[in-house]
Design a protein around this motif. Structure first.
Motif, short mmCIF file in Angstrom:
data_model
loop_
_atom_site.label_atom_id
_atom_site.label_comp_id
_atom_site.label_asym_id
_atom_site.label_seq_id
_atom_site.Cartn_x
_atom_site.Cartn_y
_atom_site.Cartn_z
N MET A 1 0.85 -1.18 0.00
CA MET A 1 0.00 0.00 0.00
C MET A 1 0.90 1.24 0.00
SD MET A 1 -2.88 0.99 2.85
CE MET A 1 -4.43 0.65 2.09
N PRO A 2 0.60 2.23 -0.83
CA PRO A 2 1.42 3.44 -0.86
C PRO A 2 1.35 4.22 0.46
CG PRO A 2 -0.06 3.33 -2.74
CD PRO A 2 -0.46 2.25 -1.80
N ARG A 3 2.36 4.99 0.69
CA ARG A 3 2.45 5.80 1.90
C ARG A 3 1.85 7.18 1.68
NH1 ARG A 3 6.87 3.67 5.30
NH2 ARG A 3 7.69 1.85 4.24
N GLN B 1 -0.60 2.76 6.46
CA GLN B 1 -1.16 4.11 6.69
C GLN B 1 -1.84 4.23 8.04
OE1 GLN B 1 -3.58 5.18 3.30
NE2 GLN B 1 -1.86 5.04 1.89
N ILE B 2 -1.19 3.69 9.07
CA ILE B 2 -1.74 3.73 10.42
C ILE B 2 -0.98 4.72 11.29
CG2 ILE B 2 -2.15 2.38 12.52
CD1 ILE B 2 -2.49 -0.06 10.64
N ILE B 3 0.35 4.72 11.19
CA ILE B 3 1.19 5.51 12.08
C ILE B 3 2.09 6.43 11.28
CG2 ILE B 3 3.03 5.38 13.82
CD1 ILE B 3 1.91 2.64 14.59
N ALA B 4 2.25 7.66 11.78
CA ALA B 4 3.17 8.61 11.16
C ALA B 4 4.55 8.46 11.79
CB ALA B 4 2.66 10.03 11.38
N ASN B 5 5.57 8.49 10.95
CA ASN B 5 6.95 8.38 11.41
C ASN B 5 7.77 9.52 10.82
OD1 ASN B 5 6.84 5.58 12.63
ND2 ASN B 5 6.16 5.15 10.55
N PRO C 1 6.31 3.93 -2.91
CA PRO C 1 5.21 4.67 -3.53
C PRO C 1 4.51 5.58 -2.51
CG PRO C 1 4.66 2.35 -3.31
CD PRO C 1 6.08 2.49 -2.88
N VAL C 2 4.15 6.77 -2.97
CA VAL C 2 3.45 7.75 -2.14
C VAL C 2 2.17 8.12 -2.87
CG1 VAL C 2 3.55 10.09 -1.19
CG2 VAL C 2 5.59 8.63 -1.12
#
Length: 139
Positions: A1-3, A23-27, A49-50
């Motif tokens: 899955m893309p970020r 796409q659950i947690i921001a780092n 991929p974004v």
């Protein structure tokens, strides 16, 4: 899955954060000089991929655009020109730098870490992205 990738734009540094592949947690990812951002992003996206950019929108206390909003709009124009297929969303970034400094202080890091502007910018971008995720903007 893309970020999903978020930016805390500054004229000297751009703090960058990305989600995990689910796409659950921001780092926090990095801090890059504005002149190097397009090359950095192209290189990053060669292997990761974004699907969306989230850009911190600087506002004053009354909700109007701050003085740095003009620079951020220029940055958004650069993103649109170089990555036309990636949607861009804006998110109010008021207090993110103060929140980032507080996070650093609460983490037990010393005064020197709290004064590290690159660390503050990266954490600010992370706060912007996590706020966007919690808002459920993409669901």
């Amino acid at each position: 899955m893309p970020r999903i990738m978020a930016f805390d734009y500054g004229t000297k540094r751009i703090g960058i954060a990305v989600t995990d592949p689910l796409q659950i947690i921001a780092n926090g990812l990095d801090t890059v000089h504005p002149k190097d951002i397009v090359e950095y992003l192209k290189k990053y996206m060669d292997t990761n991929p974004v699907e969306r950019f989230v850009v911190g929108e600087p506002k004053q206390m009354d909700g109007t655009a701050s003085q740095s909003a003009l620079h951020v709009r220029g940055f958004v124009t650069i993103l649109k020109k170089n990555f036309p297929d990636i949607p861009i969303e804006m998110l109010d970034e008021r207090f993110t730098s103060k929140m980032a400094s507080a996070v650093i202080a609460q983490s037990g890091m010393g005064k020197k870490a709290r004064q590290n502007k690159e660390l503050v910018d990266t954490i600010s971008a992370t706060i912007i992205l996590q706020s966007w995720l919690e808002k459920g903007s993409f669901r």
